[in-house]
Design a protein around this motif. Sequence first.
Motif, short mmCIF file in Angstrom:
data_model
loop_
_atom_site.label_atom_id
_atom_site.label_comp_id
_atom_site.label_asym_id
_atom_site.label_seq_id
_atom_site.Cartn_x
_atom_site.Cartn_y
_atom_site.Cartn_z
N SER A 166 -8.13 -13.77 -30.27
CA SER A 166 -9.14 -14.82 -30.48
C SER A 166 -8.47 -16.18 -30.42
O SER A 166 -7.26 -16.29 -30.19
CB SER A 166 -9.84 -14.61 -31.82
N SER A 167 -9.25 -17.22 -30.64
CA SER A 167 -8.69 -18.58 -30.69
C SER A 167 -7.97 -18.79 -32.01
O SER A 167 -8.24 -18.10 -33.00
CB SER A 167 -9.82 -19.60 -30.54
N ASP A 202 -10.52 -19.40 -34.91
CA ASP A 202 -11.18 -18.20 -35.44
C ASP A 202 -10.19 -17.33 -36.22
O ASP A 202 -10.56 -16.71 -37.23
CB ASP A 202 -11.79 -17.39 -34.29
N HIS A 253 -3.61 -14.48 -31.29
CA HIS A 253 -4.39 -15.68 -30.97
C HIS A 253 -3.75 -16.44 -29.82
O HIS A 253 -2.55 -16.35 -29.59
CB HIS A 253 -4.52 -16.59 -32.20
N THR A 296 -4.39 -20.32 -27.44
CA THR A 296 -5.16 -21.55 -27.21
C THR A 296 -5.94 -21.48 -25.91
O THR A 296 -6.73 -22.40 -25.62
CB THR A 296 -4.20 -22.76 -27.16
N ASN A 297 -5.76 -20.42 -25.13
CA ASN A 297 -6.52 -20.27 -23.89
C ASN A 297 -7.94 -19.77 -24.13
O ASN A 297 -8.73 -19.67 -23.19
CB ASN A 297 -5.78 -19.32 -22.94
N LEU A 298 -8.24 -19.42 -25.39
CA LEU A 298 -9.60 -19.04 -25.76
C LEU A 298 -10.18 -20.12 -26.68
O LEU A 298 -9.48 -20.65 -27.55
CB LEU A 298 -9.61 -17.70 -26.49
N THR A 299 -11.43 -20.42 -26.48
CA THR A 299 -12.10 -21.39 -27.36
C THR A 299 -12.75 -20.66 -28.52
O THR A 299 -12.98 -19.43 -28.47
CB THR A 299 -13.19 -22.16 -26.58
N ALA A 300 -13.02 -21.39 -29.59
CA ALA A 300 -13.66 -20.79 -30.77
C ALA A 300 -15.01 -20.19 -30.37
O ALA A 300 -15.77 -20.78 -29.60
CB ALA A 300 -13.85 -21.85 -31.85
N THR A 336 -15.21 -17.05 -28.96
CA THR A 336 -14.98 -16.02 -27.95
C THR A 336 -13.72 -15.24 -28.30
O THR A 336 -12.70 -15.84 -28.66
CB THR A 336 -14.83 -16.62 -26.54
#
Length: 411
Positions: free
Chosen positions: A311-312, A315, A344, A346-350, A352
């Motif tokens: 996850s981000s 999250d 975790h 940083t390539n995923l946004t909160a 998702t």
Amino acid sequence: MKITRNHLTLGFLAVVAVLAVLAVAGYPMIPPEAFAGLGMIPFVGETDLKGINDLFNKHADAFDTWRKKQDDKMQDLESSLKEMALKAGRPRLGGPDVQSGGEVKHLLTADGRKLPLLTKGQRFADLATVDKDDSFNLGEFCRDAVVGSRKAASGAALVPTFIGSQIIDNIRAQTVLVEAGASSIMIDGPTNLARLTTDPTVYSHTESATDIVESDVVATPVTLNPKVLAVLIPLTVELVQDSPNLDALLSIALAQAFAAKVDALGIAALLADTGIPDSASGQDPAIWTDVLQAIGSALALNQALPSAYISSPADFIARAALLASTGGTWLGKPPALASMAELHTTNLTAGTAFFGRFAEAFALAVRSDLRVEVVRHAKATSGSHLLVAHARIGGVVLQPGKLFKQLKTVA
């Protein structure tokens, strides 16, 4: 003690040997002709001590020649064993398994090529059979290339292939997707793999009944031909000469930079894959109850409990900060998910997250080792040289049905 014939024979030979040595030394106790008759001193009457010395030297030279031939045979045998070990996927055959990651599996292509398939704990460097040098120092390499001690008047100075494999392993170790369990495939050219989008169905058959239905299995080809990833780092003479930590600095910087890019490309491939099932309704990755609901949705699709959850950072921290309703105690991960790795990026946004069995679902394709070159006088006007690093690495989804995309907001 009973004296046997063997004892007498040995005693006689010992006496003859002593007398022969005295005769050679110039103090014969028995005429030399007698020893010649026994074959103890060849060429008696024609050979002096110098001749005997020459004879010994001749035999010594012959022994050295024989020993060299045996050493060459042993080297050829060792090379053959290394080649056999590499082809068999057991690079440490015949030696200690220092990096025990299990036997390396291979994918067999249609034209008979065997592609190494490495799990999370296995290393590309263990497959290398040439240029192996554990003492290699990237900082020293750059320093030598810049000041010219490697006799590179201009142009590029290359690191050994084995070192490129080591750096690739450092990159994999810092890649979130590999930490989640993704495998790595070493390819030597454009390669097609099968992508399974639907599992087959097995039926229980009753005799004479028409109860077996053809499974709607969908397997599509996926081409592995990753693009070049490259980075340019300027180096000044002052930097390489005055920085004792140059090796650690460059090694860490290269591994982290490439790992971040590989993760970004891999996460982008996951986000773009429409075959991965996702949340039918809002399930917030920042709340454990919603995470359990999403995993329940995946279980309803016959997926297994996830081995990893990505996850981000926002999250991840939000879940870790949840407190029990009784107050004062951290809620923590549910016991049912105790074996699930929480990661975790940083390539995923909160809002998702991805979870599932990444070992079967995702793979990194490595087309070439990381190559590092130092180009001298690349920026002559500023007195700078250039460190060039490049590799061909990319990610691919092989079984989207083994993953699940959790969404806080459903479009």
